[in-house]
Design a protein around this motif. Sequence first.
Motif, mmCIF file in Angstrom:
data_model
loop_
_atom_site.group_PDB
_atom_site.id
_atom_site.type_symbol
_atom_site.label_atom_id
_atom_site.label_comp_id
_atom_site.label_asym_id
_atom_site.label_seq_id
_atom_site.Cartn_x
_atom_site.Cartn_y
_atom_site.Cartn_z
ATOM 1 N N CYS A 28 8.011 11.541 -11.126
ATOM 2 C CA CYS A 28 6.700 12.167 -10.906
ATOM 3 C C CYS A 28 5.885 11.414 -9.857
ATOM 4 C CB CYS A 28 5.931 12.302 -12.220
ATOM 5 S SG CYS A 28 6.782 13.342 -13.421
ATOM 6 N N PRO A 29 5.636 10.098 -10.026
ATOM 7 C CA PRO A 29 4.905 9.407 -8.963
ATOM 8 C C PRO A 29 5.688 9.369 -7.658
ATOM 9 C CG PRO A 29 5.717 7.841 -10.577
ATOM 10 C CD PRO A 29 5.923 9.200 -11.147
ATOM 11 N N PHE A 30 7.007 9.354 -7.773
ATOM 12 C CA PHE A 30 7.850 9.330 -6.581
ATOM 13 C C PHE A 30 7.559 10.547 -5.705
ATOM 14 C CE2 PHE A 30 12.078 10.572 -4.781
ATOM 15 C CZ PHE A 30 12.180 9.552 -3.866
ATOM 16 N N LEU A 31 7.374 11.704 -6.335
ATOM 17 C CA LEU A 31 7.070 12.901 -5.551
ATOM 18 C C LEU A 31 5.570 13.041 -5.317
ATOM 19 C CD1 LEU A 31 9.480 15.468 -7.196
ATOM 20 C CD2 LEU A 31 9.657 14.463 -4.934
ATOM 21 N N GLY A 32 4.789 12.571 -6.305
ATOM 22 C CA GLY A 32 3.357 12.832 -6.255
ATOM 23 C C GLY A 32 2.583 11.909 -5.341
ATOM 24 N N VAL A 33 2.947 10.633 -5.298
ATOM 25 C CA VAL A 33 2.123 9.648 -4.605
ATOM 26 C C VAL A 33 2.828 9.125 -3.359
ATOM 27 C CG1 VAL A 33 0.471 7.815 -5.096
ATOM 28 C CG2 VAL A 33 1.605 8.960 -6.977
ATOM 29 N N SER A 34 3.772 9.899 -2.816
ATOM 30 C CA SER A 34 4.519 9.354 -1.687
ATOM 31 C C SER A 34 4.166 10.040 -0.374
ATOM 32 C CB SER A 34 6.019 9.479 -1.957
ATOM 33 O OG SER A 34 6.358 10.818 -2.174
ATOM 34 N N LYS A 35 3.021 10.723 -0.348
ATOM 35 C CA LYS A 35 2.687 11.418 0.905
ATOM 36 C C LYS A 35 2.271 10.430 1.987
ATOM 37 C CE LYS A 35 1.679 16.171 -0.316
ATOM 38 N NZ LYS A 35 0.998 16.427 -1.600
ATOM 39 N N LYS A 36 1.608 9.335 1.557
ATOM 40 C CA LYS A 36 1.148 8.341 2.540
ATOM 41 C C LYS A 36 1.729 6.978 2.180
ATOM 42 C CE LYS A 36 -2.489 10.430 4.827
ATOM 43 N NZ LYS A 36 -2.834 11.626 4.012
ATOM 44 N N THR A 37 2.122 6.226 3.183
ATOM 45 C CA THR A 37 2.730 4.922 2.942
ATOM 46 C C THR A 37 1.780 4.014 2.171
ATOM 47 O OG1 THR A 37 3.823 5.213 5.039
ATOM 48 C CG2 THR A 37 3.957 3.051 4.051
ATOM 49 N N GLY A 38 0.510 4.060 2.509
ATOM 50 C CA GLY A 38 -0.464 3.185 1.855
ATOM 51 C C GLY A 38 -0.507 3.425 0.366
ATOM 52 N N SER A 39 -0.631 4.693 -0.028
ATOM 53 C CA SER A 39 -0.713 4.968 -1.460
ATOM 54 C C SER A 39 0.615 4.679 -2.147
ATOM 55 C CB SER A 39 -1.161 6.404 -1.701
ATOM 56 O OG SER A 39 -0.350 7.295 -0.986
ATOM 57 N N ALA A 40 1.721 4.896 -1.454
ATOM 58 C CA ALA A 40 3.020 4.584 -2.043
ATOM 59 C C ALA A 40 3.121 3.105 -2.367
ATOM 60 C CB ALA A 40 4.146 4.990 -1.092
ATOM 61 N N SER A 162 8.160 7.469 1.525
ATOM 62 C CA SER A 162 6.873 7.868 2.089
ATOM 63 C C SER A 162 6.930 7.884 3.614
ATOM 64 C CB SER A 162 5.772 6.933 1.602
ATOM 65 O OG SER A 162 6.002 5.637 2.095
ATOM 66 N N THR A 163 7.668 6.938 4.196
ATOM 67 C CA THR A 163 7.772 6.962 5.669
ATOM 68 C C THR A 163 8.539 8.201 6.118
ATOM 69 O OG1 THR A 163 9.722 5.572 5.514
ATOM 70 C CG2 THR A 163 7.662 4.474 5.987
ATOM 71 N N ILE A 164 9.574 8.557 5.345
ATOM 72 C CA ILE A 164 10.315 9.772 5.704
ATOM 73 C C ILE A 164 9.399 10.986 5.614
ATOM 74 C CG2 ILE A 164 12.195 11.307 5.020
ATOM 75 C CD1 ILE A 164 13.728 8.870 4.102
ATOM 76 N N ARG A 165 8.599 11.026 4.549
ATOM 77 C CA ARG A 165 7.723 12.196 4.380
ATOM 78 C C ARG A 165 6.681 12.277 5.479
ATOM 79 N NH1 ARG A 165 6.176 13.771 -1.727
ATOM 80 N NH2 ARG A 165 5.360 15.613 -0.719
ATOM 81 N N GLU A 166 6.199 11.108 5.924
ATOM 82 C CA GLU A 166 5.232 11.146 7.023
ATOM 83 C C GLU A 166 5.860 11.757 8.260
ATOM 84 O OE1 GLU A 166 3.448 7.322 7.571
ATOM 85 O OE2 GLU A 166 2.129 7.571 5.836
ATOM 86 N N ARG A 167 7.140 11.427 8.491
ATOM 87 C CA ARG A 167 7.850 12.029 9.616
ATOM 88 C C ARG A 167 8.044 13.525 9.411
ATOM 89 N NH1 ARG A 167 11.038 9.710 13.402
ATOM 90 N NH2 ARG A 167 10.111 7.802 14.171
ATOM 91 N N LEU A 168 8.350 13.890 8.144
ATOM 92 C CA LEU A 168 8.630 15.295 7.846
ATOM 93 C C LEU A 168 7.428 16.188 8.134
ATOM 94 C CD1 LEU A 168 10.699 15.439 4.542
ATOM 95 C CD2 LEU A 168 11.336 16.310 6.768
#
Lengths: 202, 437, 253
Positions: A28-40, A162-168
Amino acid sequence: MSWTVFFVAIFSSMLINNVVLMKFLGVCPFLGVSKKTGSALGMSAAVMFVMVIAAFVSYLLYYLVLVPLEIEFVQTISFILIIASLVQLVEMIIKKISKKLYKSLGVYIALITTNCAILGIAVENITRDFAGQYGLFPGLAVAVTTAFGAALGFGLVMFAFSTIRERLEGANVPEAWKGVPVSLITAGIMALAFAGLGGIVG
Amino acid sequence: MANLLEKMKVAAVLLIIGAVSGLAIFGTHTLTEERREENRRMAQLAIYLEMFDGAVAPDDDDIVAIADSSVKEMVTMRDGSGNILGYAFRGEGRISHGDITVIVGIDLDGTIVDVKIADSTQTPSYVQSVRDHYLPKLIDQPIVAMNYDFTSEIAGTSASAGMTFGNVRRIIEDARFIAGDFLSDPIMDAYESLVPDVVSFETFVVFDRAFKEELLVKDDDENTLAYAYLMDLDIDGETVTYVAAYDETEFIGITVFAFDDVPQDAIDAVWAFEGYWNSDFNGLTFDVDGEIENTIAAALTELNTFVENRTWINANTLDYVETLYDGDTVTGYMFIGRSQGLMSINVLEVYLDETGAFQGFTYNQSGDSLNWRTPLIERFGAYEGQTEISQSEAEAAWDDVNPNAPDGETSATGTGQSVYAVISAALDYYSDTLGDE
Amino acid sequence: MAKTKNMKKEMSRLANLTKGFFKENPVFVFLLGLCPALAVTGTVEASLGMGLLVIFVLTGSNVVVSLIRKWIPHQIRVPSYIVIISTFVTIVGLLTEAYAYALHGELGIFIPLIVVNCLILGRAESYASKNKVHDAAIDGFGMGLGFLGALVVIGFFREFLSTGAIAYGVFLPLAETPGSIINIDSYVFSMDAFGQAPGGFLVIGLLLGIFNFVAILKRNKKERERQRMIEEKKRQALERKRQKAQEKAGAKA
């Protein structure tokens, strides 16, 4: 017991049996809080904090209270209560000690109660019978080391993801797969890579 | 006041919730406790029960923990009315590639019912290979007289799966000694009649002569008490195994593996040799009457000659040397030596002629791959006639048999190194000791 | 009048039950309880077992929370819910160990982890604490069924892809059928990875994407329909206008 036990514990719980990708704990946090590297990273730090303390306390609770009283069957309820109160306690302590730290971690700490990685690692430390293998207190050290390794693994995967998601964000993903679906598939491919580490240590 | 009341209410609610949930959990626990215990026990015993048709879960009395052995537990399996069906042994083994748990089941006669690998952290493909190719060959063999010859016939898998199988074999052998206490065990009985303190025995050297096998007979502390020799003789169309024992100076005695199908004549024949028990083996001749007795005496004489001509070295990888005669003339020497190879300890026979020149060698026992072993015999054949083989000559031999030899450096293989270790020790021993005589 | 009111109530109960199946599916729509949805869906059997346990815990905790919703002081509601849920989870754990030992072994650590399944705490907090007992029970049961359905769908795909079996180790009888075109055992194509960790993420991701894709297609179709209706109306209005103008012109003439 040699020191290698600790290296193996960290290595295996961090990379080989990664909590998120191999054991599906804390998705859950893996998907929920991984949009930004800082919050991750913030989340990972909070998880590490609570996970290590929870492993320590739950292990002692189990072997010094539940086992002597022969009430091992209340393990689940007592562990979750311990974790819930620990989360409250940690939140209060952080608030007292450092306002700045509280500002950056506070939000995530509240979310941790429902992070199954914490309860999962605490329960697993018991089922893996470290006390039986190494003795009560050396077993405690191994349990805490395992929890530390697991938290490191959680942090590593959170950061990478989170870095991958930022790229995505900037990638041209078909509309139907935007957001969660493509993240899950990315996680699946990451898990495939991690599966390749299996078998390095027993 | 209202505040206090509010707090009291919170406390009361929490207390009630806690009490109710505690009661509910405790109630379920009490109701299901017995069944859960039973389930857990059955899960552990399932693998035992699978092996024996009609077996019921054993009582605690039937499960015996075993110390100081690779076998950790022995379980007596019974049917519903308490009749013993057989015995199961749970053993654990460990090599550098991981651990393994093996279950061995035997019936009342000591015949292996099944061997199962219950759990393993060793290399999965090797474990699978052992399951597929090795374990089926063990079934229906008598545990007191296991035959492991099939291991050399399993092509390709032998060297790599051999280490895993070594664990299995060790567990079976340990189970055999435990089972020997209560099974009718003609082999152990035979050893005990010769060497009363025997606890275990292991193959030392194999032969292709009147005697087939030389074994070390050991006591509780793994000290060698005696050397036993197995002789398979043809008595009235039946193959009967006689066993003779020697120590450093004496012929201890001879007896027979008295299996059910061994004729009484063949068993009684050993008493003709009673007068020779515990006598100095030097110059010993066996003078007996009767057909069977003479057959035995012939084999025993050949064995005695071997023992007379054999000198123990017990040092520098060499076990002993046998002086080979033609009449009274020395024609050469055969050395038995052993050294750690790639996968197992290699036991070698090294032949020198009477001048100490190298004649060749063969593998007496080896678990190493034939791909390495066979070419080495031929390659070292090039050094025939030399009284010395230098390190660089040995390295050249290793490189030639290694298709992947790196340029310019030596490719020391475990097999090659062990072969050279024994050969050079034999050559050194000749020049240091035998040559001076 | 009374009859229609009753019918309306019935309808809303049915809607309450079925809302978790598709519209508010806990896994595919709200992404709740993803940990077990990933971890125990390697086979249909385990998915079914997990789903049933969750139905039991969810219905039970919803009923109890709803029953005592008026007595629980607001500030301690979350700890109380956690205690109630973990009581049910412990009971379920003990019962499965006693009566379904194989399932207990297969689900392992994920039975105690039902406690932290956000779905259950979420329903207790957002529905059961505000609604009557029977509504809470229906909600819990329906949501549980939706969860079970989602798990079984994921389990079906994962088991099929990893072993070639449809469910419970049953294989497609392709090889045995004479005259069949494919003539190959379905397990020949099995892909181990789908039964293990990576497959869980991949299958859920792919399923979510497919569902989204279908939803987008539907939406687009609706959009086009609406567009067409508007065009049609515009056209009709234009027609009428023209007709009127013609009539006017005719009248003038």
